[in-house]
Structures are given as C-alpha cells and as structure tokens.
Design an enzyme around this catalytic site. Structure first.
Site, PDB file in Angstrom:
ATOM      1  N   CYS A   2      -5.437 -33.941   3.132  1.00  0.00           N
ATOM      2  CA  CYS A   2      -4.808 -34.516   4.317  1.00  0.00           C
ATOM      3  C   CYS A   2      -5.094 -36.014   4.449  1.00  0.00           C
ATOM      4  O   CYS A   2      -6.132 -36.494   3.998  1.00  0.00           O
ATOM      5  CB  CYS A   2      -5.338 -33.836   5.565  1.00  0.00           C
ATOM      6  SG  CYS A   2      -5.351 -32.057   5.471  1.00  0.00           S
ATOM      7  N   ARG A  27      -2.214 -38.515  -1.756  1.00  0.00           N
ATOM      8  CA  ARG A  27      -3.314 -37.575  -1.584  1.00  0.00           C
ATOM      9  C   ARG A  27      -2.835 -36.120  -1.651  1.00  0.00           C
ATOM     10  O   ARG A  27      -3.633 -35.213  -1.819  1.00  0.00           O
ATOM     11  CB  ARG A  27      -3.995 -37.809  -0.229  1.00  0.00           C
ATOM     12  CG  ARG A  27      -4.648 -39.173  -0.118  1.00  0.00           C
ATOM     13  CD  ARG A  27      -5.050 -39.474   1.297  1.00  0.00           C
ATOM     14  NE  ARG A  27      -6.152 -38.664   1.753  1.00  0.00           N
ATOM     15  CZ  ARG A  27      -7.431 -38.955   1.585  1.00  0.00           C
ATOM     16  NH1 ARG A  27      -7.758 -40.046   0.937  1.00  0.00           N
ATOM     17  NH2 ARG A  27      -8.375 -38.175   2.051  1.00  0.00           N
ATOM     18  N   TRP A  75      -2.368 -31.056   4.082  1.00  0.00           N
ATOM     19  CA  TRP A  75      -2.415 -30.243   2.859  1.00  0.00           C
ATOM     20  C   TRP A  75      -3.007 -28.908   3.291  1.00  0.00           C
ATOM     21  O   TRP A  75      -4.188 -28.829   3.654  1.00  0.00           O
ATOM     22  CB  TRP A  75      -3.299 -30.940   1.827  1.00  0.00           C
ATOM     23  CG  TRP A  75      -3.279 -30.313   0.473  1.00  0.00           C
ATOM     24  CD1 TRP A  75      -2.357 -30.521  -0.503  1.00  0.00           C
ATOM     25  CD2 TRP A  75      -4.247 -29.403  -0.073  1.00  0.00           C
ATOM     26  NE1 TRP A  75      -2.684 -29.794  -1.619  1.00  0.00           N
ATOM     27  CE2 TRP A  75      -3.834 -29.104  -1.379  1.00  0.00           C
ATOM     28  CE3 TRP A  75      -5.418 -28.821   0.412  1.00  0.00           C
ATOM     29  CZ2 TRP A  75      -4.546 -28.242  -2.212  1.00  0.00           C
ATOM     30  CZ3 TRP A  75      -6.126 -27.966  -0.410  1.00  0.00           C
ATOM     31  CH2 TRP A  75      -5.695 -27.679  -1.711  1.00  0.00           C
ATOM     32  N   ASN A 101      -8.864 -33.750   9.143  1.00  0.00           N
ATOM     33  CA  ASN A 101      -8.933 -33.574   7.696  1.00  0.00           C
ATOM     34  C   ASN A 101     -10.252 -32.870   7.414  1.00  0.00           C
ATOM     35  O   ASN A 101     -11.289 -33.311   7.904  1.00  0.00           O
ATOM     36  CB  ASN A 101      -8.892 -34.963   7.027  1.00  0.00           C
ATOM     37  CG  ASN A 101      -8.997 -34.874   5.513  1.00  0.00           C
ATOM     38  OD1 ASN A 101      -8.937 -33.794   4.952  1.00  0.00           O
ATOM     39  ND2 ASN A 101      -9.152 -36.020   4.869  1.00  0.00           N
ATOM     40  N   GLY A 102     -10.213 -31.765   6.655  1.00  0.00           N
ATOM     41  CA  GLY A 102     -11.448 -31.032   6.362  1.00  0.00           C
ATOM     42  C   GLY A 102     -11.281 -29.568   6.703  1.00  0.00           C
ATOM     43  O   GLY A 102     -10.160 -29.082   6.890  1.00  0.00           O
ATOM     44  N   GLU A 481      -8.889 -32.277 -21.565  1.00  0.00           N
ATOM     45  CA  GLU A 481      -8.191 -33.235 -20.708  1.00  0.00           C
ATOM     46  C   GLU A 481      -6.685 -33.260 -21.015  1.00  0.00           C
ATOM     47  O   GLU A 481      -5.862 -33.312 -20.104  1.00  0.00           O
ATOM     48  CB  GLU A 481      -8.823 -34.634 -20.879  1.00  0.00           C
ATOM     49  CG  GLU A 481      -8.172 -35.737 -20.075  1.00  0.00           C
ATOM     50  CD  GLU A 481      -8.146 -35.504 -18.562  1.00  0.00           C
ATOM     51  OE1 GLU A 481      -8.777 -34.552 -18.068  1.00  0.00           O
ATOM     52  OE2 GLU A 481      -7.461 -36.282 -17.871  1.00  0.00           O
ATOM     53  N   LYS A 485      -3.906 -32.410 -18.207  1.00  0.00           N
ATOM     54  CA  LYS A 485      -2.872 -33.396 -17.868  1.00  0.00           C
ATOM     55  C   LYS A 485      -1.503 -32.744 -17.917  1.00  0.00           C
ATOM     56  O   LYS A 485      -0.689 -32.893 -17.033  1.00  0.00           O
ATOM     57  CB  LYS A 485      -2.975 -34.535 -18.892  1.00  0.00           C
ATOM     58  CG  LYS A 485      -2.780 -35.908 -18.456  1.00  0.00           C
ATOM     59  CD  LYS A 485      -3.777 -36.563 -17.559  1.00  0.00           C
ATOM     60  CE  LYS A 485      -4.316 -35.772 -16.438  1.00  0.00           C
ATOM     61  NZ  LYS A 485      -5.534 -36.174 -15.862  1.00  0.00           N
ATOM     62  N   GLU A 488      -1.008 -29.803 -15.088  1.00  0.00           N
ATOM     63  CA  GLU A 488      -0.976 -30.174 -13.674  1.00  0.00           C
ATOM     64  C   GLU A 488       0.327 -30.855 -13.265  1.00  0.00           C
ATOM     65  O   GLU A 488       0.745 -30.728 -12.126  1.00  0.00           O
ATOM     66  CB  GLU A 488      -2.198 -30.997 -13.255  1.00  0.00           C
ATOM     67  CG  GLU A 488      -2.275 -32.404 -13.786  1.00  0.00           C
ATOM     68  CD  GLU A 488      -3.515 -33.158 -13.288  1.00  0.00           C
ATOM     69  OE1 GLU A 488      -3.922 -32.964 -12.143  1.00  0.00           O
ATOM     70  OE2 GLU A 488      -4.055 -33.964 -14.072  1.00  0.00           O
ATOM     71  N   HIS A 504     -11.156 -15.570 -31.747  1.00  0.00           N
ATOM     72  CA  HIS A 504     -11.919 -14.497 -31.096  1.00  0.00           C
ATOM     73  C   HIS A 504     -11.140 -13.894 -29.933  1.00  0.00           C
ATOM     74  O   HIS A 504     -11.742 -13.407 -28.972  1.00  0.00           O
ATOM     75  CB  HIS A 504     -13.288 -15.027 -30.649  1.00  0.00           C
ATOM     76  CG  HIS A 504     -14.139 -15.447 -31.810  1.00  0.00           C
ATOM     77  ND1 HIS A 504     -14.749 -14.541 -32.651  1.00  0.00           N
ATOM     78  CD2 HIS A 504     -14.417 -16.679 -32.309  1.00  0.00           C
ATOM     79  CE1 HIS A 504     -15.395 -15.201 -33.606  1.00  0.00           C
ATOM     80  NE2 HIS A 504     -15.200 -16.498 -33.429  1.00  0.00           N
ATOM     81  N   LYS A 603      -4.932 -35.652  -4.370  1.00  0.00           N
ATOM     82  CA  LYS A 603      -5.635 -36.655  -5.162  1.00  0.00           C
ATOM     83  C   LYS A 603      -7.134 -36.567  -4.928  1.00  0.00           C
ATOM     84  O   LYS A 603      -7.930 -36.660  -5.841  1.00  0.00           O
ATOM     85  CB  LYS A 603      -5.116 -38.050  -4.787  1.00  0.00           C
ATOM     86  CG  LYS A 603      -5.800 -39.196  -5.539  1.00  0.00           C
ATOM     87  CD  LYS A 603      -5.459 -39.174  -7.008  1.00  0.00           C
ATOM     88  CE  LYS A 603      -6.096 -40.284  -7.802  1.00  0.00           C
ATOM     89  NZ  LYS A 603      -6.076 -39.980  -9.248  1.00  0.00           N
TER      90      LYS A 603
END
Ligand code: M6R
Length: 608
Positions: A2, A27, A75, A101-102, A481, A485, A488, A504, A603
């Site tokens: 948020c 964000r 969010w 926010n939180g 990574e 990338k 996402e 395996h 973000k």
C-alpha cells in the site's frame, strides 16, 4: 505494498494526492482512494482498480475541493480487492477517516470487542478496527486518541488520519511500515516513499517506530507514544525526480536494466582506492575481520539470490563459512548464534518486513549486523550496526534489476576485502580481481547491445507453459534469479534447478520442446553442466546456453547460445544475468503484460 500520501497547505489537495499516489503505483495495488476536508465535511472517493479510474471519477481531483487530505493505494491483505475494502475508511459519523499500510494482527479480537460495544463494520479489512478504536478513544485530543490506539494494536502500520473537528491538521503515525514527512513552502506532506513528494520538496523527515506527527499548513510536530514532543532533523534528498521517471523508455524495467553499468560503477568506484578495497562504513577493524568465524546472509527474493552468489564468493575467496537464509525462515528457525558471527541483511528497499524482523532477531542475540541496502535512511539502514549502501538510485519496477546488480557488486567488494585481510588470496590474485571488477560496467554495456537478438528469441517463447533454468555453483545462483525474473513478470511457470539435481525427480517434467536455459559460465564444472544439457536434450528439451566467450564448441550441444565476455568466474553472475533480464522483459512485453507492475506483487513487501 500500500501507498500513503497526505497533504495540508494552500493548494487544492486532491490533485496533489492523486499525483503523489501515481508516484507510488510501482509499489503494487489493487484499489485507490482519497479523502479531503472540503471546508465543512470530509468527503471521500475510492474505487477498485487502477488509479486512473479514481482520476477520471474525480476529474483529476477537481471535483473534490479542499486544501487538506489523505490518499491511499491498497494492496489487499485482509479482504479481497473491492470498492468497500479500499481505503480510506470512515467511522459511522464520517468525523474520522483513516488510511493504513501494514497489518493489524490482533484485529479480529479487537473487532469482536468493538462489535460488542455497538460499532458496525462495513468492510472486511483489519484497518477498520483502527477507525472505530479512534472513535472510541477520541475526546477532542487527536494525539491522545492515536497514542491509545497504538497501545492497543499489534502488528505493523503507517497511518494517515483526519479528524473533522481539527480541519487544519492531518495526523500520521508509524510502526514497522515506512512513512516520511515532507516540509515545503506550499504546505506539508506525508508519504510512504520519497518519489510521491519529491516534486514539492527535498526536505524530508523519516518517522521512527511509535512516533506520531501532526501537520498543519505551517508546522510539523512530532510526538512519541507517550505524547512527549520530539525534536527531529530533516534530511535533504539529493537525487532528482528524473531518476524516478521513465526518461523515454517504454518501461521502468528496461530503463533500469540500462542503468546497470552506472549502478555497478557507482557502487564499486568509491570503494576502490589506490589498489585497495576501502569500505569505511563496514566499521570493522582488520582484527575483527580476521576473527569473523561465520557469516549469515539473510534476505528475500532477488536479494536472497544475490546472497546465494555471495555465499559462493565469500567462501571461495575468503575461506569463511557462510550460511544463506530466507528472512522469513530465519526469523522463526531459532538459529545457533556463535561468537564471531556477522549477519548481512541484503535489501533494496530496506523496508522488507521479514528482513527487518530477521535483523532485529540477530541483533537481539548480540550479532553484529551489516545492511547492504539501496534506499538511504530506510528502516534496515537505520537499524543495522553498519550499512553499506548500493548506489543504484531509485528502483521503481517491481522486478529488480539494477539493485540486484549493485548488490552483487557490494558482495564482490566485501569478499575481496575479507580475502585480502585474511590473506586467503595473494596480492597478484587481488590485483587480477580488481582489474576484472573494474571492467564489469563496460562489459554489461556490451551485453546490452544484444537486446534485439534476445527479443527475437523471446518472441519464440511467448506461449510457453513452463521453463527450467539450470546451473552449478554460481551458475545455480544465476539460475535462481533468471527464473524468478521470468516468472514474476511473464507468469510462465519456471523453476531453477541445480543442474546435477534435475535427474532426481524434476527431469520427468522435461518433454519435447521444453525450454531449458542452461548456465555454463563456471569453468570448474563446465563439463558436468554439458552432461546435464545432454540429459535434457535427450528428453526433447530446447536448450539455450549462456557461457563464456571461447566455448564455441557448446553449439554442438545447445540449440541457442549466448556468450558473455571473459571475466573472473566469481563475477560471472553480473554478466550472465543481463541476457536473462532482457529475456524476461521481452517475454512479458510480447505477452502484452504489465511489465512494471506484475499482478499480485508489490515493490516493497512491508508485511510478513
Ligand atoms: O526490497 P528488498 O530487496 O528487500 O525486496 C526483496 C524481494 O521482495 C525482491 O527482491 C523481489 O523478489 C523482487 N520482486 C524480485 O524482482
């Protein structure tokens, strides 16, 4: 996560709030809203979806008169994305309004108690308990009511609050969620992050945990949770708004990919002096470096992947045992702390909730903590014993690129410093490393030149369902990574595997045409990786290999090859990641997705 913006001054508030929220879009959010005091009452508009819906609804804010207000991009955590769950939240009388926010962890207990007292809840959010609690405690003194609420709630919050009978003030408070206060000649502001207010001021106060602030047009007054006045000093933001704008690029991600040579150079250059690695901010004497017995690297997401690379490098170069842990695991796993342990927390934002909690956990056990952080003045930077900044500049795209590259650069410097002091490498080896390190920015530039080639290749895989990234050692870290990338931002399922581990179990997923990206930059295990490429090829995979110049024979095995310029094996990640970032970018672009703001992601992950 948020975003919060608040303004009080002599200009119309709503356009400023909308503009500020637009700078926080990176964000991640799913709904947005603003509330302003229009001269006689608090009015509010909030909607699910993109900010542009709110912008259209309010004609850019024009339909909402008033010179003070608060705004929010949400969010969703508690309660699905909807108009009702969007912030701000009013009390029944519309006399108090809150953005948050939180996460309020004890909200359901508080909600039950408030319901018993007759408070009616209209949303599914945890935030709504805040506005009812404020109503319960408010007796004409906003700061006293906020203090009481802060004592009742558990969890994390950054709050923006307005009280109808205090129309010349807005209020804010924080605990474990970022919040800044900006001071300007046209009024005062609050925000979750600097870009939201940089257009209006460079003079910023960072709020600490359990602080409250009361803003009027002319004044900013800080209080602690006991209501005592605090004296705080502002800091001056020294970067430009241009740094947080797209500057002609189609997406922030592409711009930030292109900013990597500079980010790496800016992180390295100030720390290479007269043939030495000088990291003054490390705050450790040579004696302390020599006596370090163990390093624990803790981080999330891409920063964790940088940490995995760091393990290989620090262990290899400086011969020091390194554990790497995901912050969300570390904080609850009851680790064994030995004397002489150094914890390194890596974080772009410096606000990631799990990383911050891990930092506190380590410090509470007497462990020295070094933060490798990009955002100056962020919570992790402030709470770590020492902080080594990565100088990548503001990173807006949710998918990190330049901050990740700068984190790698910081880890190289650290490993070289430790290796030199602990005498695990010779002077000649050190000099060679230094030469290769200094070349990395221009080698990245060279790799960026292959963007059309990568785009053409990416366009062949727009319809893929799943992919694999494989490698050994540092190549495995690069695979992690590269795979993150891609998934996402393209929403293609992708897995990173240690190349030797594939057989395996996971190799059963490889079938005719499956794309396998094979990293083969580590000479020590090159032939082993080739064998793994053959294994997947035999099962029908199409293999794109990334290897060092000079290994042209790989073309007999792999179907498509990308060569990276010669560098020390320890530094290969910095080069091999570039084509993988470009690949992810072009797949996302080709699939018509929102590259910079992928679904469900934020973000800065300021909740657990
Ligand atoms: O701000 P941080 O570096 O602490 O963030 C950690 C992760 O959330 C972040 O790296 C995330 O994985 C990125 N979306 C990856 O591109």
């Amino acid at each position: 996560m948020c975003g919060i913006v608040g303004y009080i001054g002599d200009k119309q508030a709503a356009p400023i709030l909308l503009d500020g929220l637009s700078k926080l879009e990176y964000r991640g959010y799913d709904s947005a809203g603003i509330a302003v005091f229009d001269g006689s009452r608090i009015i509010m508009e909030k909607v699910m979806g993109r900010l542009k819906v709110l912008d259209e609804l309010t004609e850019g804010g024009k339909t909402m008169p008033g010179i003070s207000g608060i705004g929010h991009t949400r969010w969703a955590t508690h309660g699905s994305p909807s108009d009702t769950n969007a912030h701000p939240h009013f009390n029944k009388e519309h006399s108090i309004v809150v953005v948050h926010n939180g996460i309020i962890e004890n909200y359901s207990k508080l909600k039950k108690k408030l319901e018993r007292k007759g408070y009616e809840f209209v949303s599914e959010t945890d935030t709504e308990v805040l506005v009812h609690l404020l109503t319960e405690y408010y007796d004409g003194n906003p700061v006293a009511a906020i203090e009481k609420v802060m004592r009742r709630v558990e969890g994390s919050y950054a709050l923006g609050i307005m009280f109808k009978d205090h129309p010349h003030h807005i209020y804010a408070a924080r605990k474990d969620s970022p919040l800044i206060v900006g001071q300007s000649s046209m009024g005062n502001l609050i925000a979750s992050d600097v870009p939201a207010i940089l257009k209006y001021t460079r003079s910023v106060y960072y709020m600490e945990n359990e602080e409250i602030v009361c803003l009027s047009k002319e004044n900013i007054r800080f209080y602690n949770i006991d209501g005592e006045a605090l004296v705080k000093e502002p800091v001056t933001i020294d970067w430009d708004i241009d740094a947080a704008e797209k500057g002609g690029y189609e997406h922030f991600m592409l711009k930030e990919i292109y900013e990597q040579p500079k980010a790496v150079r800016d992180t390295i250059s100030p720390r290479l002096k007269n043939g030495e690695v000088v990291i003054e901010e490390l705050g450790m004497t040579d004696e302390e470096i020599r006596h370090t017995r163990k390093i624990i690297i803790i981080a999330c997401g891409s920063a964790y992947h940088a940490g995995v690379t760091g393990k290989y490098i620090l262990e290899g170069m400086a011969r020091i045992p390194v554990e790497v842990d995901l912050a969300s695991e570390f904080r609850y796993r009851n680790p064994i702390y030995e004397e002489g342990t150094l914890a390194i927390i890596i974080s772009q934002s410096g606000e990631t909730a799990d990383s911050l909690a891990a930092l506190r956990e380590a410090r509470n056990h007497g462990v020295r903590v070094l933060g490798i952080v990009n955002v100056v003045g962020s919570s992790i930077a402030r709470e770590a014993d020492n902080v080594m900044y990565t100088w990548a500049g503001p990173e807006i795209s949710v998918a990190t690129t330049k901050a990740y590259s700068a984190q790698l650069a910081a880890l190289y410097l650290l490993a070289m410093k430790f290796a030199k002091v602990r005498e695990t490498i010779t002077q000649e080896e050190f000099a060679e490393l230094q030469k290769d390190l200094e070349k990395i920015p221009e080698q990245i530039e060279q790799l960026l030149g292959m963007k059309e080639k990568i785009q053409r290749f990416a366009n062949r895989y727009l319809a893929a369902d799943h992919m694999f990234f494989i490698g050994r050692g540092i190549d495995y870290a690069i695979s992690l990574e590269g795979s993150l990338k891609l998934k996402e931002i393209s929403y293609i399922h992708s897995e990173a595997y240690a190349a030797g581990e594939l057989k395996h179990g996971t190799i059963s997923l490889v079938e005719e045409g499956t794309l396998v990206v094979a990293l083969a930059t580590q000479e020590k295990v090159y032939s082993k990786t080739i064998s793994n490429i053959v294994e997947v090829k035999t099962r029908g995979a199409f293999v794109m290999a990334v290897t060092n110049e000079g290994h042209e024979e790989i073309e007999k095995t792999a179907d498509y090859v990308i060569y990276i310029p010669k560098t020390n094996a320890y530094f290969a990640n910095s080069l091999a990641i570039i084509p993988l970032q470009l690949f992810a970018y072009y797949v996302s672009l080709g699939r018509g997705l929102d590259v910079d703001k992928p679904r469900n992601l934020a973000k800065s992950v300021t909740v657990e």
